[in-house]
Write a protein that holds these residues in place. Structure first.
Motif, PDB file in Angstrom:
ATOM      1  N   TRP A   1       2.619  10.035  -4.993  1.00 37.33           N
ATOM      2  CA  TRP A   1       3.158  11.160  -4.224  1.00 37.33           C
ATOM      3  C   TRP A   1       4.312  10.614  -3.391  1.00 37.33           C
ATOM      4  CZ3 TRP A   1       3.925  15.979  -4.160  1.00 37.33           C
ATOM      5  CH2 TRP A   1       4.019  16.752  -2.999  1.00 37.33           C
ATOM      6  N   PRO A   2       5.543  10.816  -3.860  1.00 42.14           N
ATOM      7  CA  PRO A   2       6.695  10.175  -3.224  1.00 42.14           C
ATOM      8  C   PRO A   2       6.871  10.497  -1.744  1.00 42.14           C
ATOM      9  CG  PRO A   2       7.286  10.958  -5.411  1.00 42.14           C
ATOM     10  CD  PRO A   2       5.906  11.484  -5.139  1.00 42.14           C
ATOM     11  N   ILE A   3       6.261  11.579  -1.271  1.00 40.99           N
ATOM     12  CA  ILE A   3       6.312  11.884   0.155  1.00 40.99           C
ATOM     13  C   ILE A   3       5.634  10.770   0.953  1.00 40.99           C
ATOM     14  CG2 ILE A   3       5.535  13.520   1.924  1.00 40.99           C
ATOM     15  CD1 ILE A   3       7.845  14.526   0.208  1.00 40.99           C
TER      16      ILE A   3
ATOM     17  N   ASP B   1       0.830  -1.202   0.000  1.00 38.18           N
ATOM     18  CA  ASP B   1       0.000   0.000   0.000  1.00 38.18           C
ATOM     19  C   ASP B   1       0.866   1.255   0.000  1.00 38.18           C
ATOM     20  OD1 ASP B   1      -2.230  -1.562   0.058  1.00 38.18           O
ATOM     21  OD2 ASP B   1      -3.043  -0.758   1.922  1.00 38.18           O
ATOM     22  N   SER B   2       1.892   1.264   0.823  1.00 40.68           N
ATOM     23  CA  SER B   2       2.782   2.428   0.887  1.00 40.68           C
ATOM     24  C   SER B   2       3.466   2.668  -0.452  1.00 40.68           C
ATOM     25  CB  SER B   2       3.829   2.240   1.985  1.00 40.68           C
ATOM     26  OG  SER B   2       3.232   2.271   3.252  1.00 40.68           O
ATOM     27  N   ALA B   3       3.889   1.597  -1.093  1.00 38.24           N
ATOM     28  CA  ALA B   3       4.547   1.729  -2.394  1.00 38.24           C
ATOM     29  C   ALA B   3       3.582   2.277  -3.438  1.00 38.24           C
ATOM     30  CB  ALA B   3       5.099   0.378  -2.834  1.00 38.24           C
ATOM     31  N   GLU B   4       2.339   1.823  -3.392  1.00 37.54           N
ATOM     32  CA  GLU B   4       1.338   2.322  -4.333  1.00 37.54           C
ATOM     33  C   GLU B   4       1.115   3.819  -4.144  1.00 37.54           C
ATOM     34  OE1 GLU B   4      -3.377   1.552  -5.491  1.00 37.54           O
ATOM     35  OE2 GLU B   4      -2.370   0.251  -4.037  1.00 37.54           O
ATOM     36  N   LEU B   5       1.055   4.252  -2.898  1.00 31.49           N
ATOM     37  CA  LEU B   5       0.856   5.675  -2.625  1.00 31.49           C
ATOM     38  C   LEU B   5       2.060   6.497  -3.058  1.00 31.49           C
ATOM     39  CD1 LEU B   5      -0.993   7.821  -1.317  1.00 31.49           C
ATOM     40  CD2 LEU B   5       0.181   7.361   0.851  1.00 31.49           C
ATOM     41  N   GLN B   6       3.252   5.970  -2.860  1.00 33.51           N
ATOM     42  CA  GLN B   6       4.460   6.707  -3.202  1.00 33.51           C
ATOM     43  C   GLN B   6       4.641   6.881  -4.702  1.00 33.51           C
ATOM     44  OE1 GLN B   6       7.537   4.616  -1.112  1.00 33.51           O
ATOM     45  NE2 GLN B   6       6.897   5.425   0.884  1.00 33.51           N
ATOM     46  N   VAL B   7       4.026   6.012  -5.479  1.00 34.32           N
ATOM     47  CA  VAL B   7       4.038   6.214  -6.934  1.00 34.32           C
ATOM     48  C   VAL B   7       3.297   7.506  -7.279  1.00 34.32           C
ATOM     49  CG1 VAL B   7       3.184   5.317  -9.133  1.00 34.32           C
ATOM     50  CG2 VAL B   7       4.294   3.776  -7.499  1.00 34.32           C
TER      51      VAL B   7
ATOM     52  N   LEU C   1      -3.223  14.661  -7.226  1.00 32.27           N
ATOM     53  CA  LEU C   1      -3.030  15.813  -6.344  1.00 32.27           C
ATOM     54  C   LEU C   1      -2.964  15.382  -4.879  1.00 32.27           C
ATOM     55  CD1 LEU C   1      -5.387  18.598  -7.722  1.00 32.27           C
ATOM     56  CD2 LEU C   1      -2.910  18.662  -7.617  1.00 32.27           C
ATOM     57  N   PRO C   2      -1.924  15.834  -4.155  1.00 35.84           N
ATOM     58  CA  PRO C   2      -1.841  15.609  -2.713  1.00 35.84           C
ATOM     59  C   PRO C   2      -2.300  16.857  -1.971  1.00 35.84           C
ATOM     60  CG  PRO C   2       0.258  16.370  -3.505  1.00 35.84           C
ATOM     61  CD  PRO C   2      -0.677  16.402  -4.693  1.00 35.84           C
ATOM     62  N   GLU C   3      -2.241  16.783  -0.643  1.00 38.73           N
ATOM     63  CA  GLU C   3      -2.490  17.900   0.261  1.00 38.73           C
ATOM     64  C   GLU C   3      -3.965  18.302   0.282  1.00 38.73           C
ATOM     65  OE1 GLU C   3      -0.280  18.960   2.412  1.00 38.73           O
ATOM     66  OE2 GLU C   3       1.212  17.604   1.566  1.00 38.73           O
ATOM     67  N   SER C   4      -4.559  18.177   1.453  1.00 42.60           N
ATOM     68  CA  SER C   4      -6.009  18.326   1.589  1.00 42.60           C
ATOM     69  C   SER C   4      -6.532  19.668   1.084  1.00 42.60           C
ATOM     70  CB  SER C   4      -6.409  18.118   3.052  1.00 42.60           C
ATOM     71  OG  SER C   4      -5.747  19.032   3.897  1.00 42.60           O
ATOM     72  N   SER C   5      -5.860  20.764   1.422  1.00 42.57           N
ATOM     73  CA  SER C   5      -6.348  22.082   0.995  1.00 42.57           C
ATOM     74  C   SER C   5      -6.293  22.225  -0.515  1.00 42.57           C
ATOM     75  CB  SER C   5      -5.528  23.202   1.653  1.00 42.57           C
ATOM     76  OG  SER C   5      -5.637  23.141   3.058  1.00 42.57           O
ATOM     77  N   ILE C   6      -5.216  21.740  -1.122  1.00 41.14           N
ATOM     78  CA  ILE C   6      -5.065  21.813  -2.577  1.00 41.14           C
ATOM     79  C   ILE C   6      -6.125  20.952  -3.257  1.00 41.14           C
ATOM     80  CG2 ILE C   6      -3.500  21.384  -4.506  1.00 41.14           C
ATOM     81  CD1 ILE C   6      -2.704  23.709  -2.624  1.00 41.14           C
ATOM     82  N   ILE C   7      -6.358  19.773  -2.714  1.00 41.89           N
ATOM     83  CA  ILE C   7      -7.385  18.892  -3.276  1.00 41.89           C
ATOM     84  C   ILE C   7      -8.753  19.580  -3.255  1.00 41.89           C
ATOM     85  CG2 ILE C   7      -8.666  16.742  -2.907  1.00 41.89           C
ATOM     86  CD1 ILE C   7      -6.041  15.533  -1.835  1.00 41.89           C
TER      87      ILE C   7
END
Length: 226
Positions: free
Chosen positions: A48-50, A40-46, A65-71
């Motif tokens: 958003w590498p953070i 799961d972590s690897a899938e997410l990092q694809v 898109l990451p980051e709740s406010s930006i989303i």
């Protein structure tokens, strides 16, 4: 192709985005990410590498898109509901962004440090974090004395940020008994069907929260919302 939200039902920043999605009625698919699971972590990092959630994938526009406010800003512009979460008026929008940052920096950040301390049993000095929460409560009590919503005449991005921040904050530091305006604001937030739905979905995961015993009884029963 619908949007896909990469998230966890217990995570407060994910709650913030879920509230916005439910407020607008936007269709989306869910992908629950367990950060303790390597795949799961690897899938997410694809995406958003953070490696932090939430992240939203928009196949139609080939955007991740990451980051709740930006989303939420992205959704409000491209997938708006009947009521905008970012007002068109520049000055009001600036207030909304300011109070969105307030909840993320001065409630969510100390909350996460206190929770992390409990999870890892580090027994650190959390005096500063609790003092920050106390200061934030005082500011909100004054601000909400003459307001319905925190930054705009209508429910906004800032209120999406406020709901999960205050939900978790009051498990760590209950609101003072004489903070009637803050308590009334929180009551308005938790009466929103969007937030009730988020809590209903989070409830099966409550046991994973290290301060689960401090979650108020009123959140332990289903709201009855679809």
């Amino acid at each position: 192709m619908s949007l896909t939200l990469y998230y966890h039902p217990l995570a407060s920043y994910c709650h913030k985005v879920l509230i916005a999605l439910y407020e607008s009625g936007t269709d989306f698919e869910r992908r629950i990410i367990d950060l303790a699971d390597a795949a799961d972590s690897a899938e997410l990092q694809v995406l958003w590498p953070i490696g932090k959630f939430p992240v939203i994938r928009d196949p139609a526009r080939q955007r991740d898109l990451p980051e709740s406010s930006i989303i939420i800003e992205y959704l409000d512009r491209l997938y708006p509901g009947e009521q905008r979460l970012l007002p068109d008026d520049w000055q009001t929008a600036l207030e909304v962004r300011l109070w969105d940052r307030f909840f993320d920096h001065y409630l969510q950040t100390p909350i996460q440090r206190i929770v992390s301390d409990r999870l890892h049993a580090t027994n650190g000095d959390l005096t500063r974090e609790r003092a920050t929460l106390e200061t934030a409560y005082r500011m909100l009590e004054r601000r909400m004395a003459s307001r319905i919503w925190v930054a705009s005449p209508d429910f906004s991005l800032a209120d999406c940020a406020a709901a999960p921040a205050l939900f978790y904050a009051c498990t760590l530091l209950p609101f003072p008994d004489d903070y009637q305006h803050l308590s009334a604001y929180f009551d308005r937030l938790i009466q929103r069907p969007s937030f009730q739905r988020v809590i209903d979905e989070a409830r099966p995961w409550f046991s994973l929260y290290p301060f689960a015993d401090d979650i108020a009884q009123r959140f332990r029963q289903p709201s009855g919302n679809p």
